[in-house]
Every structure is written in structure tokens, then in C-alpha cells.
Design an enzyme around this catalytic site. Structure first.
Site, PDB file in Angstrom:
ATOM      1  N   GLU A 196       0.836  -1.208   0.000  1.00 25.03           N
ATOM      2  CA  GLU A 196       0.000   0.000   0.000  1.00 25.03           C
ATOM      3  C   GLU A 196       0.870   1.258   0.000  1.00 25.03           C
ATOM      4  O   GLU A 196       1.132   1.839   1.060  1.00 25.03           O
ATOM      5  CB  GLU A 196      -0.932   0.016   1.216  1.00 25.03           C
ATOM      6  CG  GLU A 196      -2.011  -1.052   1.192  1.00 25.03           C
ATOM      7  CD  GLU A 196      -2.911  -1.003   2.428  1.00 25.03           C
ATOM      8  OE1 GLU A 196      -2.518  -0.344   3.424  1.00 25.03           O
ATOM      9  OE2 GLU A 196      -3.998  -1.614   2.409  1.00 25.03           O
ATOM     10  N   GLU A 251      -6.474  -7.271  -0.845  1.00 29.01           N
ATOM     11  CA  GLU A 251      -6.769  -7.110   0.579  1.00 29.01           C
ATOM     12  C   GLU A 251      -8.082  -6.364   0.747  1.00 29.01           C
ATOM     13  O   GLU A 251      -8.304  -5.329   0.128  1.00 29.01           O
ATOM     14  CB  GLU A 251      -5.634  -6.352   1.277  1.00 29.01           C
ATOM     15  CG  GLU A 251      -5.857  -6.146   2.768  1.00 29.01           C
ATOM     16  CD  GLU A 251      -4.701  -5.367   3.417  1.00 29.01           C
ATOM     17  OE1 GLU A 251      -3.522  -5.660   3.081  1.00 29.01           O
ATOM     18  OE2 GLU A 251      -4.977  -4.461   4.234  1.00 29.01           O
TER      19      GLU A 251
END
Length: 429
Positions: free
Chosen positions: A249, A334
Site C-alpha cells: 500500500e 486485501e
């Protein structure tokens, strides 16, 4: 010669005898009832009616009593059947609570498709058929290596039916690959090796995730990433089930240009084998607009998108929908059903909206966060459970049960034929 007197007496005698004979006959007939005399007719009819009337009533009484007996018998049988059914349900409930959750899935498993490729915006098999990967992401294997074990992977494949597991290896957090020394690196690689072997043995896909987080810009440890992925590719060059996620991320001030520069150096190392590569996107893997403006120039690339149902709602769904409609290949590596910090209560309403979109509308593959017993809302195993396999409902969180329920709703034909599960849905959510 007979005198008149004698003749007279003879006639009288004959008459008397006739009277006696006739009287005797009538007397006998009267007693035995063989002859009905006119004066007997009325009385006889009355008696016949009296006899006939009971003959009409007696069968009714018998039938009524018989029906009452049959009704009572049926009530007893019904009561007994009901008691047996209730006992069976109670027994089955106790059995369900004690047995692993594979009973919920009826032994259904998501399909293993073999070698994968990216065509347009879709993940496909060797014949070009669209495929669906659904599974879980571990929490950091730095913290919870036990859930990347062969025991757990086999159990989840057999009982939950998943066909992919993501191995989240943190790079700079606790015991991170890039910050805790060589010995720690070897331990982490051993964990990955065991997990890849287990996934391969159980016909599953496995994502090796270079889990950047606090190191917001993946370029910070780019040299380590190149070395790591080079080693992984050499080791697993023959494993067609291995997928590589080169950064988790990107966040903070990291832009798509930063990620793009990093990807252009790391991807060629992996491209020595024709594996699927997942690339993280800016703003915690939510910025797909920047990617649309300047996508990478490689084959078999997918871009990651992350969402948490407690935080991300309609606006984020619309952003993802726009990117998918533009043909961008997206993999949701995710997601969670709680807040974006990984904690909080399950937002089932928003979770269902997300799931309907990513599975029914577009058929996007996904991994749920997180496989651990950490005491937080997104953890799939309850904090007081220390088991690694054969989980019961009591062992699992609401998030885990939601995922199992979604997999169980897939039709058998969906699992075998691939594209049948893509159904257009209402986009106004």
C-alpha cells in the site's frame, strides 16, 4: 241303507273335523309366524320399522367410533414423529457445533485452474476462460507464522473451499525483512517456502506479498526487493501457482510516478518467468485514476485495490467500477468488513454491496484480511482460539463466517465453468 239321521251325523262330524284341521293349521302358522293375517299386517309393519331403524343407526356408531380411534392413533403418531424430529434437530445442532465448518460448504472447493494469464481486464486460464480466485490474506507472517503452516493451509482448502492465500511479509515493521537482519530473512523465507509447498500440494494459488506499509514509498527498499524477488523466481520458476505482489500500500506522499519507477525496475526480474504480478497503487491502494492515465507497459500485470466496508462505501465502489469499465485489470489483494484500521464491527450491509459488485458484476478476485487470532475486528480466528485447523463456528469471527457463507452460495457450475458466476447487478449502490 243309511238313514237320514246317520247322514246328518256324518255331515256334522265332517264339518267339525274340517274346523279342527283348519284351526290347527292357522294356530301353528300364527305361532311360527309363517302366515301373516290381515289383522297382523299393521302391527308387523310397525315392528319392521322398529327393527330397520336400529339397523340404520348401528353402522354410524361403529364408523364414528372407528374414526375417533384412527384420529387418536394419528395424533399419537404425529406427536411421536414431531418429538423424533425435534430430537434429531437438537442432535444435529450439537453435531454442527462440535464439527469443523466443512459441513457448511458440503465439501465444495473453488476450482484450481492451472497456469493463469491476464487478458484485457480479466484473469484467465490457459483456454482464455475467466477465472475467480477467492481466499484469505495472512496477517504478517512476521507476527503470526503459524497460520502460514501446511496444517492451516490444507485445512482452509478442505473446509472453507478457498483457492488462494496471500502471504503478507512485512518489510519494515516488526521483524521486517529489510530491518531485522539476515537470520530473520532466512526464517521468513523458510515460512514462505513451507507455505508455497503446501499451497502447491493442495491445488491452491499463493501470493508472495512484499508488504510495504510504514515504508510508504516502495523505492526505500528497492534493492532488497530486487534481490528478494530474484531469489523467489529462481526457486519457484516451475510453480505456476505462485503470484508476486511487489508492493502493498504505497501511501503518504508517494505518487503513481514513484510506484511506476519502482515497478519498472522490479518487474523485469520477475518477468524471467511468465507469472502474474500485482502492483500496489497510491493512497493505500485506492488510487486507480492515476494508473489509468499512465499504465505499465508489461504483460500479465494487475493493479491492486483495497477496501474496508466500514470505511469505504459508494464513492469508492464507483471509483473501482469506473476503472474496471475502462478495462483496467484489478486484483483486490486485501479487503475487510470492518474499518480501514482493521478493527471495529462488521458492516454487513456495505460488505454485501461490495461483494455483489466485485463477484457478481465483474468477477474480481480477492483476498480477505486477516488470517490470525489477533484481538481485532478483521481477524478471522477468535482471540481465545489457539487451534491451527479444524475450526468450528465457535472458533471463527463474523468476518470468517461471512466469507464461508459467500463461498457456499456459489453454484457447483460456477466453480467448474468460471464465467457463469458473472451476473450484472444494480449499480446504484
Amino acid at each position: 241303507m243309511v238313514s237320514k239321521k246317520q247322514k246328518f251325523l256324518t255331515v256334522i262330524l265332517v264339518i267339525v273335523l274340517a274346523i279342527v284341521i283348519v284351526g290347527g293349521v292357522f294356530g301353528i302358522s300364527f305361532v311360527k309366524g309363517r302366515v301373516t293375517f290381515p289383522w297382523q299386517l299393521q302391527n308387523s309393519e310397525a315392528k319392521t320399522e322398529q327393527v330397520k331403524e336400529p339397523a340404520k343407526e348401528e353402522p354410524k356408531l361403529v364408523i364414528k367410533e372407528k374414526k375417533q380411534d384412527e384420529s387418536a392413533k394419528k395424533e399419537q403418531e404425529l406427536k411421536k414423529a414431531k418429538e423424533e424430529a425435534e430430537a434429531a434437530v437438537e442432535k444435529e445442532t450439537e453435531k454442527t457445533e462440535e464439527e469443523p465448518v466443512d459441513n457448511l460448504l458440503n465439501d465444495m472447493k473453488l476450482k484450481y485452474y492451472g497456469k493463469l494469464a491476464v487478458e484485457g481486464s480479466h484473469l484467465v486460464d490457459a483456454d482464455g476462460h475467466e477465472v475467480l480466485l477467492m481466499g484469505v490474506s495472512t496477517h504478517g507472517i512476521n507476527w503470526y507464522p503459524e497460520y502460514a503452516s501446511a496444517e492451516t493451509i490444507k485445512s482452509l482448502r478442505d473446509t472453507w473451499g478457498i483457492n488462494v492465500i496471500r502471504l503478507a511479509m512485512y518489510t519494515s515493521d516488526y521483524n521486517g525483512y529489510c530491518v531485522a537482519g539476515k537470520e530473520n530473512q532466512e526464517k521468513l523465507k523458510d515460512i514462505i517456502d513451507d507455505a508455497v509447498e503446501a499451497a502447491t500440494d493442495n491445488d491452491m494459488y499463493v501470493i508472495i506479498d512484499w508488504h510495504t506499509l510504514n515504508d510508504a514509498d516502495p523505492n526505500e527498499y528497492k534493492a532488497d526487493a530486487i534481490q528478494f524477488f530474484g531469489e523467489m523466481v529462481r526457486k519457484y520458476k516451475d510453480n505456476e501457482n505462485v503470484i508476486y505482489e511487489i508492493c502493498n500500500e504505497p501511501n503518504g506522499d508517494t505518487t503513481w510516478n514513484d510506484v511506476r519507477r519502482y515497478a519498472n525496475e522490479v518487474i523485469p526480474v520477475i518477468r524471467n518467468v511468465d507469472a502474474i504480478i500485482l502492483v500496489g497503487t497510491p493512497k493505500w491502494a485506492t488510487d486507480l485514476d492515476s494508473v489509468l492515465d499512465k499504465p505499465l507497459d508489461f504483460d500479465n500485470i494487475m493493479y491492486t485495490y483495497h477496501f474496508y466496508a466500514g470505511t469505504h462505501h459508494k464513492a469508492e465502489r464507483n471509483a473501482l467500477r469506473d476503472a474496471l469499465d475502462e478495462g483496467l485489470p484489478v486484483f483486490i489483494s486485501e479487503y475487510g468488513l470492518v474499518d480501514a484500521d482493521g478493527d471495529g464491527n462488521l458492516n454487513e450491509k456495505e460488505a454485501d454491496y461490495w461483494y455483489d459488485m466485485i463477484r457478481k458484476e465483474y468477477g474480481v478476485s480477492s483476498c480477505m484480511w486477516n488470517l490470525s487470532n489477533k484481538d481485532e475486528g478483521s481477524a478471522m480466528i477468535n482471540a481465545d482460539c489457539d487451534k491451527l485447523s479444524d475450526f468450528t463456528e465457535e472458533d471463527l469471527s463474523e468476518s470468517a463466517m461471512w466469507l464461508i457463507d459467500q463461498i457456499s452460495q456459489l453454484k457447483h457450475s460456477d466453480l467448474e465453468q468460471g464465467v457463469d458466476w458473472i451476473t450484472p447487478e444494480n449499480n446504484n449502490r
